[in-house]
Design an enzyme around this catalytic site. Structure first.
Site, PDB file in Angstrom:
ATOM      1  N   CYS A 136       3.272   8.864   0.663  1.00 27.05           N
ATOM      2  CA  CYS A 136       3.892   8.042   1.633  1.00 27.05           C
ATOM      3  C   CYS A 136       4.237   6.786   1.164  1.00 27.05           C
ATOM      4  O   CYS A 136       3.360   5.786   0.690  1.00 27.05           O
ATOM      5  CB  CYS A 136       2.788   7.931   3.062  1.00 27.05           C
TER       6      CYS A 136
ATOM      7  N   CYS B 175       7.691  -6.404   7.999  1.00 27.67           N
ATOM      8  CA  CYS B 175       8.527  -5.358   8.704  1.00 27.67           C
ATOM      9  C   CYS B 175       9.305  -6.224   9.964  1.00 27.67           C
ATOM     10  O   CYS B 175       8.387  -7.124  10.213  1.00 27.67           O
ATOM     11  CB  CYS B 175       7.778  -4.025   9.445  1.00 27.67           C
TER      12      CYS B 175
ATOM     13  N   CYS C 277      -1.223   6.196   9.879  1.00 28.18           N
ATOM     14  CA  CYS C 277       0.313   5.767  10.490  1.00 28.18           C
ATOM     15  C   CYS C 277      -0.050   4.275  11.252  1.00 28.18           C
ATOM     16  O   CYS C 277      -0.945   4.281  11.932  1.00 28.18           O
ATOM     17  CB  CYS C 277       0.941   6.696  11.263  1.00 28.18           C
TER      18      CYS C 277
ATOM     19  N   CYS D  91       1.877  -1.476  15.977  1.00 28.86           N
ATOM     20  CA  CYS D  91       1.922  -1.146  14.621  1.00 28.86           C
ATOM     21  C   CYS D  91       1.215  -2.472  13.728  1.00 28.86           C
ATOM     22  O   CYS D  91       1.706  -3.455  14.040  1.00 28.86           O
ATOM     23  CB  CYS D  91       3.254  -0.745  14.156  1.00 28.86           C
TER      24      CYS D  91
ATOM     25  N   GLU E 139       0.932  -1.091  -0.111  1.00 26.34           N
ATOM     26  CA  GLU E 139      -0.010   0.085   0.142  1.00 26.34           C
ATOM     27  C   GLU E 139       0.882   1.475  -0.059  1.00 26.34           C
ATOM     28  O   GLU E 139       2.091   1.451   0.516  1.00 26.34           O
ATOM     29  CB  GLU E 139      -0.811  -0.132   1.161  1.00 26.34           C
TER      30      GLU E 139
ATOM     31  N   CYS F 141       7.278  -3.686  16.430  1.00 21.83           N
ATOM     32  CA  CYS F 141       6.514  -2.880  17.299  1.00 21.83           C
ATOM     33  C   CYS F 141       5.259  -2.945  17.902  1.00 21.83           C
ATOM     34  O   CYS F 141       4.301  -3.600  16.817  1.00 21.83           O
ATOM     35  CB  CYS F 141       6.566  -1.389  16.822  1.00 21.83           C
TER      36      CYS F 141
HETATM   37  N1  SAH Z   1       9.743   1.791  10.691  1.00 24.46           N
HETATM   38  C1  SAH Z   1       9.916   3.342  10.473  1.00 24.46           C
HETATM   39  C2  SAH Z   1       9.044   3.741   9.279  1.00 24.46           C
HETATM   40  C3  SAH Z   1       7.765   3.666   9.640  1.00 24.46           C
HETATM   41  S1  SAH Z   1       6.746   5.311   9.674  1.00 24.46           S
HETATM   42  C4  SAH Z   1       9.520   4.091  11.603  1.00 24.46           C
HETATM   43  O1  SAH Z   1       9.223   3.281  12.724  1.00 24.46           O
HETATM   44  O2  SAH Z   1       9.887   5.212  11.731  1.00 24.46           O
HETATM   45  C5  SAH Z   1       5.143   4.762  10.361  1.00 24.46           C
HETATM   46  C6  SAH Z   1       4.920   5.534  11.823  1.00 24.46           C
HETATM   47  O3  SAH Z   1       3.780   5.169  12.139  1.00 24.46           O
HETATM   48  C7  SAH Z   1       5.971   5.433  12.569  1.00 24.46           C
HETATM   49  O4  SAH Z   1       6.174   6.737  13.368  1.00 24.46           O
HETATM   50  C8  SAH Z   1       5.297   4.407  13.700  1.00 24.46           C
HETATM   51  O5  SAH Z   1       5.863   4.302  14.919  1.00 24.46           O
HETATM   52  C9  SAH Z   1       3.878   5.046  13.344  1.00 24.46           C
HETATM   53  N2  SAH Z   1       2.771   4.048  14.064  1.00 24.46           N
HETATM   54  C10 SAH Z   1       3.200   2.949  14.070  1.00 24.46           C
HETATM   55  N3  SAH Z   1       1.647   2.376  14.474  1.00 24.46           N
HETATM   56  C11 SAH Z   1       0.978   3.290  14.831  1.00 24.46           C
HETATM   57  C12 SAH Z   1      -0.286   3.371  15.306  1.00 24.46           C
HETATM   58  N4  SAH Z   1      -1.268   2.260  15.426  1.00 24.46           N
HETATM   59  N5  SAH Z   1      -1.012   4.737  15.322  1.00 24.46           N
HETATM   60  C13 SAH Z   1      -0.152   5.795  14.960  1.00 24.46           C
HETATM   61  N6  SAH Z   1       1.123   5.868  14.531  1.00 24.46           N
HETATM   62  C14 SAH Z   1       1.682   4.426  14.461  1.00 24.46           C
END
Ligand code: SAH
Length: 347
Positions: free
Chosen positions: A110, A117, A338, A124, A97, A121
């Protein structure tokens, strides 16, 4: 399988042209046409006809197709589902996506760096399906071209914030940034490109050297070391205090302000004591804090903070001299926000 020319640099295309028995400058012509987004070799009118015919037989310009596009009518955000690999329409082997967003200052795409991944985390969606593979520079470049074609709009900014960890795929990501920047390609300024990382310290240092003008965002989310390790396993290898030192060194080297992303999780990292810790650790750094109430990912059971609480925290931070805003959340209506991008196999 035909050779995919999309994502190749001018040098690589010159090499390719030579291997095809052509003069090297044909490689540069190819580069210009490809990055203009032409659909067929026939359109490359300054190439000899015989060369064009051989290209059509032996090469292609990206295997990426648009499988689906959803629009969030409330804000114009569009979520694309791109199919990768395979030339037929029988259903993609792999799909990824990308999210197209409209801002006052221009259109942003984006872009993901990987399928799946490995960072794991806990909040996520991208972590849920595990890791499949790295995306190539060409696969990313073709998503930019396809998104422009489908929307009829120009993409002015790229953020590498979709699925995956860009610094776990550094070579491909940097080739992609160079392609976007190439004056014979999209000629996009590095200032309009931002890469987001969960905190892989050695790559932060390298990025600051390789791309001092590009933007860097770090997903911080928690400042306490053990708490952060529970949310983000990467913290066990690269502890948060070391991460902050690397961030500080980056700002000193590049003179660029760093963005810290902080997803607000109700009762977990949005309490007064958490805010105090943010202030204590970030004060004095050349940074901006982007607060994002956690977006819903059903499987995690975590709840986002309210918009009000987020605004309140932003105010406290600003009053303490730390620049902070609550991110305008785009695309939640289509699970394109995100952390909501996840693996999807066949449609
Ligand atoms: N792996 C990289 C790139 C991913 S960016 C990173 O971690 O920065 C995606 C962003 O969305 C990251 O800041 C991640 O922490 C955030 N994110 C992940 N799950 C989320 C959620 N459920 N709600 C809001 N932000 C989230």
């Amino acid at each position: 399988m035909k050779k995919d020319l999309l994502g190749m640099t001018i040098e690589e295309l010159k090499q390719f042209a030579t291997e095809m028995g052509e003069k090297p400058f044909r490689g540069k012509q190819l580069f210009v046409w490809i990055n203009r987004g032409v659909q067929s070799f026939d359109e490359m009118t300054d190439l000899p006809l015989a060369f064009r015919q051989r290209l059509a037989e032996e090469a292609c310009m990206g295997h990426v197709r648009v499988i689906d596009m959803q629009i969030d009518e409330s804000d114009g955000t569009r979520k694309f589902l791109f199919g990768l690999g395979g030339d037929d329409d029988s259903g993609a082997q792999e799909a990824v996506e990308s999210v197209f967003m409209k801002y006052k200052y221009g259109n942003t795409l984006c872009v993901s760096s990987q399928i799946g991944c490995r960072m794991g985390c806990s909040f996520c969606a991208s972590a849920l399906g595990g890791f499949v593979r790295n995306l190539t520079a060409g696969e990313r470049a073709s998503r930019v071209l396809m998104a422009e074609k489908t929307t009829g709009e120009r993409i002015n900014h790229i953020v590498i914030m979709g699925m995956g960890e860009p610094f776990d795929n550094y070579e491909n990501v940097s080739q992609f940034l160079r392609l976007l920047h190439d004056p014979d390609g999209k000629n996009m300024s590095y200032r309009n490109m931002t890469v987001s990382t969960s905190g892989i310290i050695p790559m932060i240092e390298r990025f600051g050297t390789d791309f001092p003008q590009a933007g860097l965002a770090i997903s911080l989310h928690r400042l306490g070391n053990e708490d952060r390790s529970r949310l983000m396993p990467v913290n066990k290898k690269y502890p948060v205090d070391d991460l902050l030192s690397a961030a500080k060194a980056y700002t000193e080297k590049t003179g660029r302000r760093i963005t810290f992303e902080y997803a607000l999780i109700r009762g977990e990292n949005d309490r007064d004591e958490d805010v105090t810790l943010i202030i204590r650790k970030l004060r004095g750094m050349l940074c901006h804090v982007n607060l994002i109430p956690l977006n819903k990912v059903a499987e995690t059971g975590l709840e986002g903070s309210s918009r009000n609480r987020a605004e309140e925290i932003a105010q406290v931070l600003n009053e303490s001299g730390i620049s902070a805003t609550v991110r305008r959340e785009l695309g939640t209506g289509i699970d394109g926000a995100c952390g909501q991008l996840r693996l999807r196999n066949k449609k």
